[in-house]
Each structure stands twice: as structure tokens, then as C-alpha cells.
Design a protein around this motif. Structure first.
Motif, PDB file in Angstrom:
ATOM      1  N   ALA A 242       0.812  -1.220   0.000  1.00  0.00           N
ATOM      2  CA  ALA A 242       0.000   0.000   0.000  1.00  0.00           C
ATOM      3  C   ALA A 242       0.843   1.267   0.000  1.00  0.00           C
ATOM      4  O   ALA A 242       0.364   2.343  -0.396  1.00  0.00           O
ATOM      5  CB  ALA A 242      -0.934   0.007   1.212  1.00  0.00           C
ATOM      6  N   LEU A 243       2.082   1.175   0.443  1.00  0.00           N
ATOM      7  CA  LEU A 243       2.912   2.367   0.632  1.00  0.00           C
ATOM      8  C   LEU A 243       3.107   3.231  -0.623  1.00  0.00           C
ATOM      9  O   LEU A 243       2.978   4.459  -0.537  1.00  0.00           O
ATOM     10  CB  LEU A 243       4.274   1.980   1.198  1.00  0.00           C
ATOM     11  CG  LEU A 243       4.415   1.991   2.720  1.00  0.00           C
ATOM     12  CD1 LEU A 243       5.833   1.619   3.129  1.00  0.00           C
ATOM     13  CD2 LEU A 243       4.043   3.359   3.288  1.00  0.00           C
ATOM     14  N   PRO A 244       3.438   2.658  -1.779  1.00  0.00           N
ATOM     15  CA  PRO A 244       3.652   3.528  -2.953  1.00  0.00           C
ATOM     16  C   PRO A 244       2.465   4.424  -3.261  1.00  0.00           C
ATOM     17  O   PRO A 244       2.624   5.626  -3.503  1.00  0.00           O
ATOM     18  CB  PRO A 244       3.916   2.522  -4.081  1.00  0.00           C
ATOM     19  CG  PRO A 244       4.506   1.340  -3.384  1.00  0.00           C
ATOM     20  CD  PRO A 244       3.757   1.242  -2.090  1.00  0.00           C
ATOM     21  N   ARG A 245       1.262   3.875  -3.224  1.00  0.00           N
ATOM     22  CA  ARG A 245       0.071   4.688  -3.513  1.00  0.00           C
ATOM     23  C   ARG A 245      -0.171   5.710  -2.403  1.00  0.00           C
ATOM     24  O   ARG A 245      -0.533   6.865  -2.672  1.00  0.00           O
ATOM     25  CB  ARG A 245      -1.152   3.782  -3.678  1.00  0.00           C
ATOM     26  CG  ARG A 245      -2.407   4.557  -4.016  1.00  0.00           C
ATOM     27  CD  ARG A 245      -3.577   3.639  -4.286  1.00  0.00           C
ATOM     28  NE  ARG A 245      -4.826   4.381  -4.173  1.00  0.00           N
ATOM     29  CZ  ARG A 245      -5.923   3.905  -3.624  1.00  0.00           C
ATOM     30  NH1 ARG A 245      -5.937   2.669  -3.142  1.00  0.00           N
ATOM     31  NH2 ARG A 245      -7.006   4.637  -3.558  1.00  0.00           N
ATOM     32  N   ILE A 246       0.014   5.291  -1.160  1.00  0.00           N
ATOM     33  CA  ILE A 246      -0.167   6.216  -0.039  1.00  0.00           C
ATOM     34  C   ILE A 246       0.768   7.405  -0.187  1.00  0.00           C
ATOM     35  O   ILE A 246       0.352   8.573  -0.090  1.00  0.00           O
ATOM     36  CB  ILE A 246       0.080   5.498   1.301  1.00  0.00           C
ATOM     37  CG1 ILE A 246      -1.067   4.522   1.599  1.00  0.00           C
ATOM     38  CG2 ILE A 246       0.229   6.505   2.444  1.00  0.00           C
ATOM     39  CD1 ILE A 246      -0.817   3.633   2.804  1.00  0.00           C
ATOM     40  N   ILE A 247       2.033   7.126  -0.437  1.00  0.00           N
ATOM     41  CA  ILE A 247       3.029   8.197  -0.531  1.00  0.00           C
ATOM     42  C   ILE A 247       2.742   9.119  -1.710  1.00  0.00           C
ATOM     43  O   ILE A 247       2.738  10.351  -1.582  1.00  0.00           O
ATOM     44  CB  ILE A 247       4.440   7.599  -0.636  1.00  0.00           C
ATOM     45  CG1 ILE A 247       4.822   6.934   0.697  1.00  0.00           C
ATOM     46  CG2 ILE A 247       5.463   8.661  -1.019  1.00  0.00           C
ATOM     47  CD1 ILE A 247       6.104   6.125   0.644  1.00  0.00           C
ATOM     48  N   THR A 248       2.474   8.528  -2.870  1.00  0.00           N
ATOM     49  CA  THR A 248       2.224   9.338  -4.071  1.00  0.00           C
ATOM     50  C   THR A 248       1.001  10.243  -3.890  1.00  0.00           C
ATOM     51  O   THR A 248       1.040  11.436  -4.215  1.00  0.00           O
ATOM     52  CB  THR A 248       2.011   8.427  -5.289  1.00  0.00           C
ATOM     53  OG1 THR A 248       3.203   7.658  -5.506  1.00  0.00           O
ATOM     54  CG2 THR A 248       1.693   9.245  -6.534  1.00  0.00           C
ATOM     55  N   THR A 249      -0.077   9.676  -3.346  1.00  0.00           N
ATOM     56  CA  THR A 249      -1.319  10.448  -3.196  1.00  0.00           C
ATOM     57  C   THR A 249      -1.194  11.525  -2.127  1.00  0.00           C
ATOM     58  O   THR A 249      -1.603  12.677  -2.342  1.00  0.00           O
ATOM     59  CB  THR A 249      -2.495   9.510  -2.864  1.00  0.00           C
ATOM     60  OG1 THR A 249      -2.570   8.470  -3.851  1.00  0.00           O
ATOM     61  CG2 THR A 249      -3.806  10.279  -2.834  1.00  0.00           C
ATOM     62  N   LEU A 250      -0.632  11.165  -0.978  1.00  0.00           N
ATOM     63  CA  LEU A 250      -0.525  12.154   0.098  1.00  0.00           C
ATOM     64  C   LEU A 250       0.441  13.277  -0.270  1.00  0.00           C
ATOM     65  O   LEU A 250       0.199  14.442   0.034  1.00  0.00           O
ATOM     66  CB  LEU A 250      -0.074  11.482   1.396  1.00  0.00           C
ATOM     67  CG  LEU A 250      -1.065  10.520   2.054  1.00  0.00           C
ATOM     68  CD1 LEU A 250      -0.522  10.064   3.409  1.00  0.00           C
ATOM     69  CD2 LEU A 250      -2.448  11.148   2.220  1.00  0.00           C
ATOM     70  N   ARG A 251       1.524  12.909  -0.921  1.00  0.00           N
ATOM     71  CA  ARG A 251       2.524  13.921  -1.247  1.00  0.00           C
ATOM     72  C   ARG A 251       2.008  14.930  -2.271  1.00  0.00           C
ATOM     73  O   ARG A 251       2.523  16.049  -2.362  1.00  0.00           O
ATOM     74  CB  ARG A 251       3.821  13.262  -1.729  1.00  0.00           C
ATOM     75  CG  ARG A 251       4.979  14.243  -1.756  1.00  0.00           C
ATOM     76  CD  ARG A 251       6.313  13.567  -1.604  1.00  0.00           C
ATOM     77  NE  ARG A 251       6.534  12.513  -2.550  1.00  0.00           N
ATOM     78  CZ  ARG A 251       7.633  11.740  -2.563  1.00  0.00           C
ATOM     79  NH1 ARG A 251       8.594  11.922  -1.659  1.00  0.00           N
ATOM     80  NH2 ARG A 251       7.783  10.802  -3.451  1.00  0.00           N
ATOM     81  N   ALA A 252       0.995  14.571  -3.013  1.00  0.00           N
ATOM     82  CA  ALA A 252       0.396  15.513  -3.956  1.00  0.00           C
ATOM     83  C   ALA A 252      -0.354  16.623  -3.229  1.00  0.00           C
ATOM     84  O   ALA A 252      -0.616  17.688  -3.804  1.00  0.00           O
ATOM     85  CB  ALA A 252      -0.557  14.770  -4.899  1.00  0.00           C
ATOM     86  N   LYS A 253      -0.683  16.386  -1.959  1.00  0.00           N
ATOM     87  CA  LYS A 253      -1.458  17.372  -1.194  1.00  0.00           C
ATOM     88  C   LYS A 253      -0.721  17.915   0.027  1.00  0.00           C
ATOM     89  O   LYS A 253      -0.976  19.036   0.463  1.00  0.00           O
ATOM     90  CB  LYS A 253      -2.770  16.739  -0.723  1.00  0.00           C
ATOM     91  CG  LYS A 253      -3.677  16.291  -1.835  1.00  0.00           C
ATOM     92  CD  LYS A 253      -4.888  15.533  -1.296  1.00  0.00           C
ATOM     93  CE  LYS A 253      -5.788  16.432  -0.474  1.00  0.00           C
ATOM     94  NZ  LYS A 253      -7.010  15.713  -0.020  1.00  0.00           N
ATOM     95  N   TYR A 254       0.192  17.100   0.590  1.00  0.00           N
ATOM     96  CA  TYR A 254       0.838  17.490   1.846  1.00  0.00           C
ATOM     97  C   TYR A 254       2.348  17.229   1.789  1.00  0.00           C
ATOM     98  O   TYR A 254       2.829  16.465   0.948  1.00  0.00           O
ATOM     99  CB  TYR A 254       0.271  16.662   3.014  1.00  0.00           C
ATOM    100  CG  TYR A 254      -1.217  16.564   3.064  1.00  0.00           C
ATOM    101  CD1 TYR A 254      -1.997  17.645   3.488  1.00  0.00           C
ATOM    102  CD2 TYR A 254      -1.876  15.379   2.704  1.00  0.00           C
ATOM    103  CE1 TYR A 254      -3.380  17.550   3.545  1.00  0.00           C
ATOM    104  CE2 TYR A 254      -3.255  15.279   2.759  1.00  0.00           C
ATOM    105  CZ  TYR A 254      -4.005  16.361   3.182  1.00  0.00           C
ATOM    106  OH  TYR A 254      -5.370  16.264   3.234  1.00  0.00           O
TER     107      TYR A 254
END
Length: 263
Positions: A242-254
Motif C-alpha cells: 500500500a505504501l507507494p500509492r499512499i506516498i504518491t497520493t498524500l505527497r500531492a497534497k501534503y
């Protein structure tokens, strides 16, 4: 003579009529009684109230986390990914995933695991992540112990960490299971550690699937959230996936940040 016979006949008829009437009335009353006797509702006594289940022993619950001023946010605007229950065989893989994406995180380590894997403690520190005390052996009821025992447990964990990396800052303590008590928070603070809770818990330890873990983190995260995940305590393959998607998505906002060593 005829009149007497006629009078007697009338009297007999009247007497017979009265007898039949009385018999009918008696029969009606008997029939009613029989009907009531045959009716379960009427015949049965009123049921007594069901016995109450045995009361459970009174459990003294800790005040809710908000009442103890637990740290749920980063306080610095960015979002913090935190990983509990390591170090373990999954920790190097989590570290690899973070390193590949340039992300720093916070690792809440178990003392017995730190003693068994000092090399991983050294790697966590060398790669710029923050350390957090997560008790010696994940004792869920730690906070119910005496002050002296809680302190000894936390100190033993800190000592194991410092045996691997002398002098490394340990500015956070996370109670196993989030089972916070006043004693646990007070001892942690007296030792210079902030009681670290979380704002987002995807319950990845239940292994609900990598997609579910990612969705829960992404939907639950807000600016300054502290996110709880795990790199130990079992098979963490779903968390890793799950980490790659979590990191990519969150980093787009925070901004993704490690918790600061200095409080």
C-alpha cells in the motif's frame, strides 16, 4: 278440585322453569371457568421479569485520549507516517520503499526487537528517521502498572535503542494498543517523551488488503495528521504494497515529514 290441580300444574311448571334457568346460569359460569382454564393467557400466572444477566465486573477505563493531551498531529503542518512494532524482517523493505521515494518517517520500536536487531535501529537512524519508544515487549496493560514498573519498562527500551545508537534522541512514547492511562502519560513526559497517539488508523495489522489500507489512509488524512501503520508484529506485506500509492497520493497534497527530534 280442578282449580287445585290447575294451580299445582302452574306451580310445577314455574318451579321447573326456575330450575332450568338456574342450571343454565350455573352451566354458563362453569363453561367460562373451563374456558379460562384452557386459555394459556388467562390461566398462567403473570410471567416474572427475566433475570438480569450477571453484571460484568466494573472496569476502570482510562480517560479518553483527548483528555490527556496526547499528540495526534505533527504540529509542523506536514503529515507524519509512523510505523509500529518493529524492527522486524519487514523493516528493511519498508525502509527501502521510503528511501526510494525520499520520505522520512517515525518508527515506534519494541525494546526486545531493538535488542535483537540493533543493525536495523542503526539503519533507521542513519537514513534520517525518528525513533519512538513502544514499550519493551508490546505490553497492552503497561499503563495499569505501578509508576516504577512503567518507568523501568520504558527505560529498558530506551537502553536497548541506545545500545545500538548511543545518544540518539528518543522524544516520543506510544502506548501499545493506544491503551493510555494517566500513569503512562505522566511517566513518559517525566522521561522527556511526548505521548504519541495518531489521527489516522487504517488497521493494517488486520490485513484488510493493500487497497483498503491505502484508501483508509488517503481518506482519513488531513494536514498535520499522524498516520499509524506497522512494520512489525506479523506479515506486513499488505502495508508494504500500500505504501507507494499512499506516498504518491498524500505527497500531492501534503508534505510528508518525520516527527522532530526536538520538542
Amino acid at each position: 278440585m280442578a282449580q287445585r290441580r290447575s294451580h299445582g300444574l302452574v306451580t310445577a311448571v314455574i318451579s321447573l322453569s326456575l330450575t332450568l334457568a338456574l342450571s343454565a346460569c350455573t352451566g354458563d359460569r362453569d363453561d367460562d371457568a373451563a374456558a379460562r382454564s384452557a386459555s394459556p393467557t388467562a390461566a398462567a400466572p403473570s410471567p416474572s421479569p427475566s433475570a438480569s444477566p450477571s453484571a460484568s465486573p466494573t472496569v476502570k477505563r482510562s480517560p479518553i485520549p483527548e483528555k490527556m493531551n496526547l499528540q495526534r498531529t505533527t504540529g509542523i503542518g506536514g503529515v507524519a507516517l509512523t510505523f509500529d512494532d518493529g524492527p522486524s524482517a519487514w523493516t528493511p523493505k519498508v525502509l527501502d520503499a521510503l528511501k526510494a521515494r525520499g520520505v522520512k518517517a517515525t518508527f515506534c520500536v519494541i525494546g526486545s526487537q531493538a535488542a535483537a536487531h540493533p543493525d536495523l535501529i542503526r539503519r533507521i537512524v542513519a537514513e534520517g528517521h525518528t525513533l519512538c519508544n513502544h514499550s519493551w515487549n508490546h505490553e497492552f496493560k503497561l499503563g495499569t502498572w505501578s509508576t516504577a514498573k512503567v518507568r523501568a519498562n520504558l527505560q529498558r527500551t530506551n537502553d536497548a535503542i541506545h545500545a545500538a545508537v548511543p545518544g540518539v534522541p528518543i522524544k516520543y512514547f506510544r502506548h501499545p494498543g493506544g491503551n493510555w492511562t494517566i500513569t503512562a502519560t505522566r511517566v513518559a513526559r517525566s522521561m522527556g517523551m511526548s505521548p504519541l497517539h495518531w489521527a489516522v488508523d487504517p488497521q493494517d495489522w488486520r490485513r484488510p488488503g493493500a487497497g483498503t489500507i491505502a484508501n483508509r489512509v488517503i481518506r482519513g488524512t488531513r494536514s498535520s495528521s499522524v498516520v499509524l501503520m506497522h512494520d512489525g508484529g506479523g506479515d506486513r506485506g499488505q502495508t508494504l504494497a500500500a505504501l507507494p500509492r499512499i506516498i504518491t497520493t498524500l505527497r500531492a497534497k501534503y508534505r510528508l515529514v518525520r516527527l522532530p527530534d526536538a520538542l
